[in-house]
Design an enzyme around this catalytic site. Structure first.
Site, PDB file in Angstrom:
ATOM      1  N   ASN A 169      -4.451   5.747  -7.412  1.00  0.00           N
ATOM      2  CA  ASN A 169      -5.158   7.465  -7.499  1.00  0.00           C
ATOM      3  C   ASN A 169      -4.346   8.338  -7.937  1.00  0.00           C
ATOM      4  O   ASN A 169      -4.018   9.204  -7.149  1.00  0.00           O
ATOM      5  CB  ASN A 169      -5.839   7.669  -6.149  1.00  0.00           C
ATOM      6  CG  ASN A 169      -4.872   7.467  -5.020  1.00  0.00           C
ATOM      7  OD1 ASN A 169      -3.707   6.867  -5.027  1.00  0.00           O
ATOM      8  ND2 ASN A 169      -5.115   8.134  -3.953  1.00  0.00           N
ATOM      9  N   ASP A 189       0.684   2.925   3.700  1.00  0.00           N
ATOM     10  CA  ASP A 189      -0.355   3.855   3.369  1.00  0.00           C
ATOM     11  C   ASP A 189       0.676   5.069   3.099  1.00  0.00           C
ATOM     12  O   ASP A 189      -0.046   6.337   3.522  1.00  0.00           O
ATOM     13  CB  ASP A 189      -1.555   4.005   3.935  1.00  0.00           C
ATOM     14  CG  ASP A 189      -2.459   4.771   3.517  1.00  0.00           C
ATOM     15  OD1 ASP A 189      -2.530   5.077   2.217  1.00  0.00           O
ATOM     16  OD2 ASP A 189      -3.511   5.098   4.234  1.00  0.00           O
ATOM     17  N   HIS A 194      -5.840  -0.848   5.291  1.00  0.00           N
ATOM     18  CA  HIS A 194      -5.347   0.384   6.616  1.00  0.00           C
ATOM     19  C   HIS A 194      -6.662   0.092   7.616  1.00  0.00           C
ATOM     20  O   HIS A 194      -7.437   0.886   7.946  1.00  0.00           O
ATOM     21  CB  HIS A 194      -5.546   1.628   6.146  1.00  0.00           C
ATOM     22  CG  HIS A 194      -6.469   2.178   5.203  1.00  0.00           C
ATOM     23  ND1 HIS A 194      -7.813   1.928   5.049  1.00  0.00           N
ATOM     24  CD2 HIS A 194      -6.174   2.874   3.955  1.00  0.00           C
ATOM     25  CE1 HIS A 194      -8.155   2.573   4.052  1.00  0.00           C
ATOM     26  NE2 HIS A 194      -7.452   3.226   3.517  1.00  0.00           N
ATOM     27  N   HIS A 239       0.796  -1.324  -0.030  1.00  0.00           N
ATOM     28  CA  HIS A 239       0.076   0.124   0.090  1.00  0.00           C
ATOM     29  C   HIS A 239       0.865   1.249  -0.183  1.00  0.00           C
ATOM     30  O   HIS A 239       1.208   1.815   0.824  1.00  0.00           O
ATOM     31  CB  HIS A 239      -1.062   0.151   1.368  1.00  0.00           C
ATOM     32  CG  HIS A 239      -2.194   1.153   1.186  1.00  0.00           C
ATOM     33  ND1 HIS A 239      -3.181   0.859   1.642  1.00  0.00           N
ATOM     34  CD2 HIS A 239      -2.243   2.226   0.698  1.00  0.00           C
ATOM     35  CE1 HIS A 239      -4.016   1.744   1.466  1.00  0.00           C
ATOM     36  NE2 HIS A 239      -3.245   2.545   0.891  1.00  0.00           N
ATOM     37  N   ASP A 244      -8.507   2.822  -3.564  1.00  0.00           N
ATOM     38  CA  ASP A 244      -7.915   3.297  -2.528  1.00  0.00           C
ATOM     39  C   ASP A 244      -8.246   4.678  -2.352  1.00  0.00           C
ATOM     40  O   ASP A 244      -7.686   5.292  -3.317  1.00  0.00           O
ATOM     41  CB  ASP A 244      -6.683   2.685  -1.769  1.00  0.00           C
ATOM     42  CG  ASP A 244      -6.315   3.314  -0.549  1.00  0.00           C
ATOM     43  OD1 ASP A 244      -7.107   3.042   0.509  1.00  0.00           O
ATOM     44  OD2 ASP A 244      -5.412   4.264  -0.353  1.00  0.00           O
TER      45      ASP A 244
END
Length: 441
Positions: free
Chosen positions: A92, A305, A232, A58, A152
């Site tokens: 993204n 993340d 997450h 991630h 995400d």
């Protein structure tokens, strides 16, 4: 075969002092005691841990389109400094990675950078809008060979689309990584919904918004017999739902971030937007449950993340600030602080949740053997990190390799330092400094 490097005196995650020899082909040639060092560069790892290269499922690398915050080059430099030899780049970007062309671009940029392997994550829906499935099969069939798909930053909130996506990826053993956030319960949300959010006058993000999507999606995965990964995880209730789903044999995996293992909503009292993140920082009881869930195997992996942002979008009023934190370069020290120093995990378990499990989930495998990623065995590609757990430092984001400085750990004292990293047998980090990238043929 002549050894290029011999790492001496280091301790493997199993707690055994072991020398590691790396050959000219970039493979682990030998592991053992007092290996011959003739002609090799010797690296003294006494007092250090020799880990398989870390794998992050991630990561936000921002490129294409948002290269003022991060690029594949700067993001993978940060990853290498953090001990990672493989990162998975979320979709993204701008344009969104929802076509074969965009994921192939990210894949090419990763190979050109040469600091880590870069595996693009494809979007589940076109433009992350949650209205129409993206080109899932085309992305999988592309040169990037995408296996993981995620919107995400946005939730695949439509249960019909989520079901269809799970059915699509099942044909090639892919999986959907869900950002669990019911949008109708989180409109305008700024922080965890609690007494503190009322006190601070900030709109709340309730735990049930995460938990309701997880409950739905594990049942959908069970119904179509497909794989779902929960990004997450941040609440105690989510941990219990995942634990129940696993007890039922449902094919679900989950990750937790370092910041959710350490920081709580109390940091929001400062109104410093560096602590604004999605999902939000939660309560002490949630942090405790997340640590226990990672320790007992309910949560499979640590995912950073890593979400870089420019100063313009982060250093502003809380309500308009972007959500996200950087994390690649501090992940291991934070895990040492929260999980090793507390006695919840040993180094063998850290290797499992930060290398072996994420590699297994993505299926970095050749005939069942993890030969490229997440392993420290003879014959494997030499992707490994040497870590000094005794080193102490004060976090200074200005010294990070990432293009952005929105680290929530600024001025915090932590222990641990990645001193050396080998990526495909090439020493990309030496004595805690970047060297030269690996040259892909």
């Amino acid at each position: 075969m002549t050894h290029t490097y011999v790492i001496t005196g280091g301790t493997t995650p199993d707690g055994v002092q072991t020398d590691v020899a790396i050959d000219a082909n970039g493979s682990i040639a030998q592991l053992g005691q007092q290996l011959a060092t003739d002609g090799a560069e010797v690296i003294d790892a006494t007092g250090k841990i020799v880990l398989p290269g870390l794998v992050d499922l991630h990561t936000h690398l921002r490129e294409p389109g948002n290269d003022d915050a991060e690029t594949v080059e700067t993001g993978t430099r940060a990853a290498a400094k953090g001990g990672f030899t493989a990162v998975h780049a979320m979709a993204n970007s701008n344009p969104v990675a929802d076509t074969a062309g965009v994921v192939e671009q990210v894949h090419r940029l990763g190979r050109a950078s040469g600091w880590t392997d870069v595996y693009p994550v494809g979007a589940v829906t076109v433009g992350l809008k949650g209205e129409q499935l993206a080109e899932i099969s085309a992305m999988h069939d592309s040169a990037a060979k995408v296996t993981m798909f995620s919107d995400d930053g946005m939730c695949v909130w439509d249960p019909v689309l989520m079901r269809r996506a799970l059915e699509y990826v099942k044909s090639f053993d892919g999986f959907i990584a869900q950002h669990a956030q019911e949008p109708r319960l989180t409109e305008g949300a700024q922080m965890n919904e609690s007494a503190l959010s009322s006190e601070l006058g900030l709109a709340g993000w309730p735990a049930v918004a995460e938990e309701s999507i997880i409950a739905r999606d594990v049942l959908l995965a069970q119904h179509v017999n497909s794989r779902v990964h929960i990004c997450h995880v941040s609440t105690a209730g989510s941990v219990e739902l995942i634990r129940w789903a696993k007890s039922q044999g449902i094919n679900v995996t989950a990750e937790v971030t370092p910041h959710h293992l350490l920081l709580t909503e109390d940091y929001v009292k400062t109104y410093d937007p560096v602590y604004k993140v999605n999902p939000p920082l939660r309560k002490d009881s949630d942090v405790h449950a997340l640590r226990q869930g990672l320790a007992d195997g309910t949560i499979d992996t640590v995912g950073t993340d890593h979400a870089p942002h420019t100063a313009e979008t982060k250093q502003c009023e809380w309500v308009v600030a972007a959500m996200g934190m950087t994390g690649l370069e501090t992940a291991l020290p934070v895990i040492q602080h929260t999980m090793i120093d507390t006695g919840l995990l040993d180094w063998h378990a850290v290797a499992r949740v930060m290398s072996v499990n994420p590699a297994r989930i993505y299926r970095h495998a050749d005939q069942g053997q993890l030969t490229d990623t997440g392993s420290l065995v003879q014959g494997a590609v030499a992707n490994l990190a040497i870590y000094d757990p005794s080193h102490t430092f004060v976090v200074n984001p200005a010294q990070h390799a990432s293009k952005s400085a929105n680290s929530p750990y600024k001025d915090m004292e932590l222990s641990g330092q990645v001193t050396d990293v080998f990526y495909r047998g090439h020493r990309v980090v030496a004595e805690a400094e970047l060297t030269t990238p690996y040259q892909h043929s």
